[in-house]
Design a protein around this motif. Structure first.
Motif, PDB file in Angstrom:
ATOM      1  N   MET A 194       0.826  -1.208   0.000  1.00  0.00           N
ATOM      2  CA  MET A 194       0.000   0.000   0.000  1.00  0.00           C
ATOM      3  C   MET A 194       0.859   1.257   0.000  1.00  0.00           C
ATOM      4  O   MET A 194       2.006   1.245   0.447  1.00  0.00           O
ATOM      5  CB  MET A 194      -0.907  -0.001   1.240  1.00  0.00           C
ATOM      6  CG  MET A 194      -0.175   0.153   2.558  1.00  0.00           C
ATOM      7  SD  MET A 194      -1.263   0.082   4.014  1.00  0.00           S
ATOM      8  CE  MET A 194      -1.405  -1.692   4.241  1.00  0.00           C
ATOM      9  N   THR A 210      -6.670   0.771  -0.689  1.00  0.00           N
ATOM     10  CA  THR A 210      -6.094  -0.518  -1.104  1.00  0.00           C
ATOM     11  C   THR A 210      -6.180  -1.532   0.033  1.00  0.00           C
ATOM     12  O   THR A 210      -6.577  -2.687  -0.172  1.00  0.00           O
ATOM     13  CB  THR A 210      -4.619  -0.331  -1.514  1.00  0.00           C
ATOM     14  OG1 THR A 210      -4.533   0.588  -2.595  1.00  0.00           O
ATOM     15  CG2 THR A 210      -3.990  -1.659  -1.923  1.00  0.00           C
ATOM     16  N   ASP A 213      -9.847  -2.535   0.820  1.00  0.00           N
ATOM     17  CA  ASP A 213     -10.384  -3.416  -0.219  1.00  0.00           C
ATOM     18  C   ASP A 213      -9.974  -4.863   0.039  1.00  0.00           C
ATOM     19  O   ASP A 213     -10.761  -5.797  -0.158  1.00  0.00           O
ATOM     20  CB  ASP A 213      -9.900  -2.978  -1.601  1.00  0.00           C
ATOM     21  CG  ASP A 213     -10.637  -1.748  -2.118  1.00  0.00           C
ATOM     22  OD1 ASP A 213     -11.666  -1.366  -1.521  1.00  0.00           O
ATOM     23  OD2 ASP A 213     -10.167  -1.157  -3.121  1.00  0.00           O
ATOM     24  N   GLU A 214      -8.732  -5.056   0.491  1.00  0.00           N
ATOM     25  CA  GLU A 214      -8.254  -6.407   0.803  1.00  0.00           C
ATOM     26  C   GLU A 214      -8.990  -6.974   2.021  1.00  0.00           C
ATOM     27  O   GLU A 214      -9.355  -8.152   2.058  1.00  0.00           O
ATOM     28  CB  GLU A 214      -6.746  -6.389   1.059  1.00  0.00           C
ATOM     29  CG  GLU A 214      -5.900  -6.080  -0.164  1.00  0.00           C
ATOM     30  CD  GLU A 214      -5.945  -7.196  -1.201  1.00  0.00           C
ATOM     31  OE1 GLU A 214      -6.190  -8.356  -0.826  1.00  0.00           O
ATOM     32  OE2 GLU A 214      -5.738  -6.902  -2.390  1.00  0.00           O
TER      33      GLU A 214
END
Length: 261
Positions: A194, A210, A213-214
């Motif tokens: 990230m 980022t 989202d994971e």
């Protein structure tokens, strides 16, 4: 000679005779009848015939599609993550309350502050995210006790822990989190690529998206202990969320804003 010894010798002699006869290529006739040989090898279990394949299939858990009331609490990492998670909640019909306590630790969150916010938010799901302020603490016993208290305070409400995104080895913090919350209740953030700020620890807003989202992908899969439906938001991300509580370690104020309607 003792009768028991005689019986044993007779048994050995008889068994030996049968064994050598079975192995011998020469047949033996008794009372004009050829004695039938016994295939000893055929009596022995063959590995290819006796190998049992035990297959353990875990039952797939379908994500919970009911509307959730998320309570998202932790240290300074929560704030940037909560902006992205808010968009997920808005897209999925969920409600989110977030509390970011700057400089806080697992010990700080194991006390009455957590009790207060759980009572105020009445969550159906609790998300913890902290640990960056105690990456190099060797007091693992206290950390373990604090984590157990936090998990207990959630009660029957599902709870998960998002681990800190440290780029250097810690002193055992992540291992303790995994031990308390379990493999499916702990998200390991250490390998997430990230974008980060100049301190090389905190994510930028892009990096936080980022990261979140994971996390959301994991939360909606059966890799998570309590999977829920989280629809990925499209379009422009939210900039301001009114119901994020921001505190400092010394703060004693108690307030939780109502969510946007």
């Amino acid at each position: 000679m003792n009768s028991q010894i005689k019986a044993l010798l007779l048994f050995i002699i008889t068994f030996s005779a049968i064994f050598f006869y079975a192995k011998s290529p020469v047949g033996v006739t008794f009372a004009k009848q050829m004695l039938k040989k016994v295939d000893l090898d055929g009596l022995m279990p063959q590995s290819k015939d006796t190998t049992l394949t035990l297959s353990i299939v875990e039952e797939k858990i379908e994500p919970d599609s009911t509307a959730q009331r998320f309570l998202f609490v932790g240290d300074s990492m929560v704030e940037p993550l909560a902006y992205r998670f808010y968009d997920y909640c808005k897209e999925s019909g969920d409600t989110m309350y977030a509390v970011t306590w700057y400089g806080s630790t697992t010990m700080a969150w194991s006390g009455e502050t957590l009790d207060y916010f759980i009572k105020q938010a009445r969550p159906t799901f609790v998300i913890y995210c902290m640990g960056s302020n105690e990456l190099y603490s060797k007091n693992l016993k206290t950390i373990n006790e604090s984590l157990l208290k936090m998990k207990k305070k959630a009660g029957d409400c599902p709870s998960i822990f998002i681990g800190p995104p440290n780029t250097k080895p810690d002193e055992g913090l992540n291992a303790e989190i995994a031990k308390v919350f379990g493999k499916k209740g702990y998200f390991d953030s250490r390998n997430i690529e990230m974008e980060r700020r100049n301190d090389h620890l905190h994510p930028t807003m892009i990096g936080a998206r980022t990261w979140m989202d994971e996390v959301a992908l994991w939360m909606s899969s059966d890799s998570c202990l309590h999977p829920v439906v989280l629809n990925k938001p499209e379009g422009k991300p939210s900039i301001r969320i009114e119901h994020i509580e921001v505190m400092k370690v010394k703060d004693k104020g108690r307030k939780l804003s109502s969510p946007k309607s």
